[in-house]
Design a protein around this motif. Sequence first.
Motif, PDB file in Angstrom:
ATOM      1  N   ILE A 263       0.839  -1.203   0.000  1.00 50.69           N
ATOM      2  CA  ILE A 263       0.000   0.000   0.000  1.00 50.69           C
ATOM      3  C   ILE A 263       0.869   1.247   0.000  1.00 50.69           C
ATOM      4  CG2 ILE A 263      -1.609   1.345   1.416  1.00 50.69           C
ATOM      5  CD1 ILE A 263      -2.849  -1.413   2.243  1.00 50.69           C
ATOM      6  N   GLU A 264       1.914   1.244   0.822  1.00 46.16           N
ATOM      7  CA  GLU A 264       2.833   2.386   0.868  1.00 46.16           C
ATOM      8  C   GLU A 264       3.523   2.583  -0.477  1.00 46.16           C
ATOM      9  OE1 GLU A 264       4.405   5.727   2.229  1.00 46.16           O
ATOM     10  OE2 GLU A 264       2.982   4.507   3.349  1.00 46.16           O
ATOM     11  N   LEU A 265       3.921   1.488  -1.098  1.00 49.28           N
ATOM     12  CA  LEU A 265       4.566   1.571  -2.415  1.00 49.28           C
ATOM     13  C   LEU A 265       3.606   2.131  -3.457  1.00 49.28           C
ATOM     14  CD1 LEU A 265       7.149   1.023  -3.974  1.00 49.28           C
ATOM     15  CD2 LEU A 265       6.399  -1.336  -4.272  1.00 49.28           C
ATOM     16  N   GLU A 266       2.354   1.699  -3.421  1.00 51.21           N
ATOM     17  CA  GLU A 266       1.356   2.227  -4.360  1.00 51.21           C
ATOM     18  C   GLU A 266       1.126   3.716  -4.123  1.00 51.21           C
ATOM     19  OE1 GLU A 266      -2.004  -0.341  -3.822  1.00 51.21           O
ATOM     20  OE2 GLU A 266      -1.153  -1.907  -5.126  1.00 51.21           O
ATOM     21  N   ASN A 267       1.135   4.137  -2.847  1.00 56.04           N
ATOM     22  CA  ASN A 267       1.011   5.568  -2.538  1.00 56.04           C
ATOM     23  C   ASN A 267       2.194   6.349  -3.104  1.00 56.04           C
ATOM     24  OD1 ASN A 267      -1.416   5.252  -1.176  1.00 56.04           O
ATOM     25  ND2 ASN A 267      -0.442   5.043   0.820  1.00 56.04           N
ATOM     26  N   LEU A 268       3.397   5.809  -2.935  1.00 57.03           N
ATOM     27  CA  LEU A 268       4.585   6.468  -3.496  1.00 57.03           C
ATOM     28  C   LEU A 268       4.490   6.569  -5.010  1.00 57.03           C
ATOM     29  CD1 LEU A 268       7.429   4.826  -1.371  1.00 57.03           C
ATOM     30  CD2 LEU A 268       6.746   7.240  -1.361  1.00 57.03           C
ATOM     31  N   MET A 269       4.010   5.517  -5.647  1.00 54.71           N
ATOM     32  CA  MET A 269       3.853   5.535  -7.103  1.00 54.71           C
ATOM     33  C   MET A 269       2.878   6.627  -7.521  1.00 54.71           C
ATOM     34  SD  MET A 269       3.703   1.426  -7.818  1.00 54.71           S
ATOM     35  CE  MET A 269       3.030   1.616  -9.448  1.00 54.71           C
ATOM     36  N   SER A 270       1.790   6.763  -6.780  1.00 57.13           N
ATOM     37  CA  SER A 270       0.767   7.761  -7.098  1.00 57.13           C
ATOM     38  C   SER A 270       1.293   9.181  -6.916  1.00 57.13           C
ATOM     39  CB  SER A 270      -0.451   7.527  -6.206  1.00 57.13           C
ATOM     40  OG  SER A 270      -1.415   8.513  -6.415  1.00 57.13           O
ATOM     41  N   VAL A 271       1.990   9.401  -5.804  1.00 55.95           N
ATOM     42  CA  VAL A 271       2.493  10.745  -5.483  1.00 55.95           C
ATOM     43  C   VAL A 271       3.625  11.160  -6.421  1.00 55.95           C
ATOM     44  CG1 VAL A 271       3.726  12.070  -3.708  1.00 55.95           C
ATOM     45  CG2 VAL A 271       1.774  10.649  -3.082  1.00 55.95           C
ATOM     46  N   THR A 272       4.523  10.235  -6.714  1.00 61.74           N
ATOM     47  CA  THR A 272       5.711  10.571  -7.512  1.00 61.74           C
ATOM     48  C   THR A 272       5.525  10.369  -9.006  1.00 61.74           C
ATOM     49  OG1 THR A 272       6.632   8.343  -7.329  1.00 61.74           O
ATOM     50  CG2 THR A 272       7.243   9.947  -5.609  1.00 61.74           C
ATOM     51  N   ASP A 273       4.462   9.669  -9.397  1.00 58.78           N
ATOM     52  CA  ASP A 273       4.229   9.314 -10.806  1.00 58.78           C
ATOM     53  C   ASP A 273       5.404   8.512 -11.367  1.00 58.78           C
ATOM     54  OD1 ASP A 273       2.544   9.245 -13.019  1.00 58.78           O
ATOM     55  OD2 ASP A 273       3.551  10.949 -13.958  1.00 58.78           O
ATOM     56  N   LYS A 274       5.966   7.644 -10.522  1.00 57.08           N
ATOM     57  CA  LYS A 274       7.072   6.772 -10.919  1.00 57.08           C
ATOM     58  C   LYS A 274       6.618   5.321 -10.843  1.00 57.08           C
ATOM     59  CE  LYS A 274      10.883   9.690  -9.461  1.00 57.08           C
ATOM     60  NZ  LYS A 274      12.153   9.741  -8.761  1.00 57.08           N
TER      61      LYS A 274
ATOM     62  N   VAL B 299       7.359   1.211  -9.955  1.00 55.00           N
ATOM     63  CA  VAL B 299       8.018   0.519  -8.846  1.00 55.00           C
ATOM     64  C   VAL B 299       9.517   0.468  -9.117  1.00 55.00           C
ATOM     65  CG1 VAL B 299       8.267  -1.687  -7.651  1.00 55.00           C
ATOM     66  CG2 VAL B 299       5.999  -0.857  -8.257  1.00 55.00           C
ATOM     67  N   SER B 300       9.898   0.160 -10.339  1.00 54.23           N
ATOM     68  CA  SER B 300      11.318   0.085 -10.682  1.00 54.23           C
ATOM     69  C   SER B 300      12.004   1.424 -10.465  1.00 54.23           C
ATOM     70  CB  SER B 300      11.487  -0.364 -12.139  1.00 54.23           C
ATOM     71  OG  SER B 300      11.001  -1.661 -12.319  1.00 54.23           O
ATOM     72  N   GLY B 301      11.357   2.504 -10.877  1.00 62.50           N
ATOM     73  CA  GLY B 301      11.937   3.835 -10.702  1.00 62.50           C
ATOM     74  C   GLY B 301      12.128   4.178  -9.233  1.00 62.50           C
ATOM     75  N   ILE B 302      11.131   3.839  -8.429  1.00 63.26           N
ATOM     76  CA  ILE B 302      11.230   4.096  -6.983  1.00 63.26           C
ATOM     77  C   ILE B 302      12.353   3.281  -6.374  1.00 63.26           C
ATOM     78  CG2 ILE B 302      10.037   3.767  -4.770  1.00 63.26           C
ATOM     79  CD1 ILE B 302       7.427   4.487  -6.318  1.00 63.26           C
ATOM     80  N   MET B 303      12.455   2.011  -6.743  1.00 66.06           N
ATOM     81  CA  MET B 303      13.493   1.152  -6.181  1.00 66.06           C
ATOM     82  C   MET B 303      14.885   1.594  -6.643  1.00 66.06           C
ATOM     83  SD  MET B 303      11.734  -0.563  -4.179  1.00 66.06           S
ATOM     84  CE  MET B 303      13.015  -1.589  -3.531  1.00 66.06           C
TER      85      MET B 303
END
Length: 92
Positions: free
Chosen positions: A54-65, A67-71
């Motif tokens: 859920i936290e990862l999905e929130n980060l994806m939504s906020v950053t528009d990145k 999962v790979s980009g976030i990692m």
Amino acid sequence: MSIFVRFGTLLAKYCIQQKQTVTRLFQRGIIMGKMRENPRYNVVSMRISDDERIELENLMSVTDKSVSGIMREAMQLFKARLDSLHMEGSAA
């Protein structure tokens, strides 16, 4: 019949004739995909909890990145932190 359905049918017949998968045809260059400047072939898999997902999905939504980009960014930040700690340890 649309052109995409026709192409899919022809591709399937060709794969059967050549006894190859679509992936293998891409690898051999018979089918050309989008050419990338820095292709990435390595896959890293990890298990996470529902809360972490859920936290990862929130980060994806906020950053528009992705999962790979976030990692990738997390790895860079972690490495910078380790390098900083190493420099502080060397100065002491």
